[in-house]
Design a protein around this motif. Structure first.
Motif, short mmCIF file in Angstrom:
data_model
loop_
_atom_site.label_atom_id
_atom_site.label_comp_id
_atom_site.label_asym_id
_atom_site.label_seq_id
_atom_site.Cartn_x
_atom_site.Cartn_y
_atom_site.Cartn_z
N PHE A 121 0.83 -1.20 0.00
CA PHE A 121 0.00 0.00 0.00
C PHE A 121 0.87 1.25 0.00
CE2 PHE A 121 -2.17 3.47 2.19
CZ PHE A 121 -3.31 3.58 1.40
N ARG A 122 0.49 2.19 -0.87
CA ARG A 122 1.15 3.49 -0.92
C ARG A 122 0.07 4.56 -0.87
NH1 ARG A 122 3.58 0.47 -5.56
NH2 ARG A 122 5.52 -0.42 -4.81
N PHE A 123 0.32 5.61 -0.11
CA PHE A 123 -0.71 6.61 0.14
C PHE A 123 -1.24 7.23 -1.16
CE2 PHE A 123 -1.99 11.04 0.83
CZ PHE A 123 -3.04 10.85 1.72
N LEU A 124 -0.34 7.64 -2.05
CA LEU A 124 -0.77 8.27 -3.29
C LEU A 124 -1.64 7.32 -4.12
CD1 LEU A 124 2.26 10.37 -4.65
CD2 LEU A 124 0.05 11.20 -3.83
N MET A 125 -1.19 6.08 -4.22
CA MET A 125 -1.93 5.11 -5.02
C MET A 125 -3.28 4.79 -4.38
SD MET A 125 1.22 2.62 -6.23
CE MET A 125 0.33 1.79 -7.54
N GLY A 126 -3.30 4.71 -3.05
CA GLY A 126 -4.56 4.47 -2.35
C GLY A 126 -5.55 5.61 -2.56
N THR A 127 -5.04 6.84 -2.54
CA THR A 127 -5.89 7.99 -2.81
C THR A 127 -6.41 7.94 -4.24
OG1 THR A 127 -4.57 9.31 -1.26
CG2 THR A 127 -6.01 10.51 -2.77
N GLY A 128 -5.56 7.50 -5.15
CA GLY A 128 -5.97 7.35 -6.54
C GLY A 128 -7.12 6.36 -6.70
N VAL A 129 -7.08 5.28 -5.92
CA VAL A 129 -8.16 4.29 -5.95
C VAL A 129 -9.48 4.93 -5.52
CG1 VAL A 129 -9.04 2.19 -4.87
CG2 VAL A 129 -6.66 2.30 -5.61
N LEU A 130 -9.43 5.76 -4.47
CA LEU A 130 -10.65 6.43 -4.00
C LEU A 130 -11.22 7.37 -5.07
CD1 LEU A 130 -9.71 7.25 -0.28
CD2 LEU A 130 -11.17 5.42 -1.15
N PHE A 131 -10.34 8.09 -5.75
CA PHE A 131 -10.80 8.96 -6.83
C PHE A 131 -11.43 8.13 -7.95
CE2 PHE A 131 -8.38 12.54 -5.10
CZ PHE A 131 -9.18 13.61 -5.48
N GLY A 132 -10.82 6.99 -8.24
CA GLY A 132 -11.37 6.11 -9.28
C GLY A 132 -12.76 5.60 -8.92
N LEU A 133 -12.93 5.21 -7.65
CA LEU A 133 -14.24 4.73 -7.21
C LEU A 133 -15.27 5.86 -7.25
CD1 LEU A 133 -13.19 2.49 -4.17
CD2 LEU A 133 -13.91 1.76 -6.45
N PHE A 134 -14.86 7.07 -6.88
CA PHE A 134 -15.75 8.22 -6.97
C PHE A 134 -16.15 8.47 -8.42
CE2 PHE A 134 -16.19 12.99 -7.19
CZ PHE A 134 -17.42 13.04 -6.56
N GLY A 135 -15.19 8.29 -9.33
CA GLY A 135 -15.49 8.44 -10.75
C GLY A 135 -16.53 7.41 -11.20
N GLY A 136 -16.45 6.21 -10.62
CA GLY A 136 -17.42 5.17 -10.95
C GLY A 136 -18.83 5.57 -10.54
N VAL A 137 -18.94 6.18 -9.36
CA VAL A 137 -20.25 6.65 -8.89
C VAL A 137 -20.79 7.73 -9.83
CG1 VAL A 137 -21.45 7.85 -7.03
CG2 VAL A 137 -19.75 6.10 -6.49
N LEU A 138 -19.92 8.66 -10.23
CA LEU A 138 -20.34 9.73 -11.13
C LEU A 138 -20.76 9.17 -12.49
CD1 LEU A 138 -17.60 12.43 -10.38
CD2 LEU A 138 -20.01 12.50 -9.74
#
Length: 294
Positions: A121-138
């Motif tokens: 786990f890396r913080f930047l990559m983990g944050t990127g995953v959250l943005f990706g999931l948010f994009g999925g909701v949108l």
């Protein structure tokens, strides 16, 4: 170059899938024959280039043969499922929507890789995953204006990245020892064709276009050529770069697919879809930068 080529072909194949009904093809039937034709073309090309046929299953021991067959079956199913959803959904919700759904496997593949300890786990990559999931909701919200039937297909389209990310991880974890990328591509396509042929037969779908026009023939030949090249290079890219990097083909497909959707079909993305593009783009950048920073 492999990433750009495979991702570009992925986008073009989505555009062809949406165009299929206009030329008398049922999308699933066109996909079925395109996979078979693509596999045949890939086999012929590799045989000509090597001067001999590829090794067959009888040349490996029983345990290795069972593992290889299991690998090809699961690879084939994880390959054909998202393709089946994509080719039908493209005509219902638009090629741009389907292409954008290909952008999510990067963040999902990384998340799965962390859970399975293939990546730490890396913080930047983990944050990127959250943005990706948010994009999925949108992206899901962007389908609110669609008809009831199309809205269901929009939901199904969001399963595409789940299948793709699972396939990326599975193929890496269980890559048969000593297997060559082109042999695995051929086996995966053969398995996918058989599964799809059984499915289309069960549905009673017509096995040919309504009329054998030169446009219908040309569309099939084009898709066969694309599949031969796309999946001939697909396993090579995975072997060379690994599952997380491979999943970036979806990002390439999303950008090219949205552009082609507008250029060919006049699909204009709404605000929710543009916001999804931005969120996924940020997620991809964070995952990529986070990976390079270590």
């Amino acid at each position: 170059m492999l990433l750009l080529i495979v991702g570009g072909f992925l986008a073009v194949s989505t555009i062809i899938a949406k165009a299929a009904p206009s030329f008398g093809w049922h999308p699933l039937v066109l996909l079925q024959w395109s996979i078979l034709g693509g596999a045949a073309a890939l086999f012929a090309a590799t045989r000509v280039s090597t001067g001999k046929a590829r090794p067959h299953l009888g040349q490996v021991n029983e345990v290795a043969r069972r593992k290889l067959l299991t690998y090809l079956v699961f690879s084939g199913l994880l390959f054909i499922a998202p393709n089946m959803i994509a080719v039908v959904a493209a005509s219902k919700v638009g090629a741009g929507f389907v292409s954008l759904s290909y952008a999510f496997p990067l963040v999902l593949t990384y998340a799965l890789a962390v859970v399975l300890r293939l990546e730490r786990f890396r913080f930047l990559m983990g944050t990127g995953v959250l943005f990706g999931l948010f994009g999925g909701v949108l992206l899901a919200l962007s389908g609110a204006e669609l008809s009831v039937e199309a809205s269901w297909w929009a939901v199904f389209a969001l399963f595409i990245p789940v299948f793709l990310a699972t396939g990326n991880i599975y193929r890496t974890l269980h890559w048969p020892k000593g297997a060559k990328p082109v042999d695995l591509a051929l086996g995966m396509m053969a398995t996918g064709f058989v599964a799809l042929a059984i499915f289309t037969a069960a549905l009673g779908l017509p096995l040919a276009p309504a009329d054998w026009t030169w446009q219908a023939t040309g569309l099939a030949v084009a898709q066969m050529a694309i599949f031969a090249l796309q999946y001939g290079l697909y396993f090579r890219l995975q072997q060379t770069a690994g599952p997380v990097y491979l999943s970036q083909i979806g990002s390439v497909a999303a950008v090219i697919g949205l552009g082609l959707g507008f250029a060919v079909f006049g699909e204009i993305p709404n605000l929710a879809k543009l916001a999804a593009v931005a969120a996924v783009g940020i997620g991809i950048v964070l995952v990529t930068v986070g990976r390079k920073s270590t």
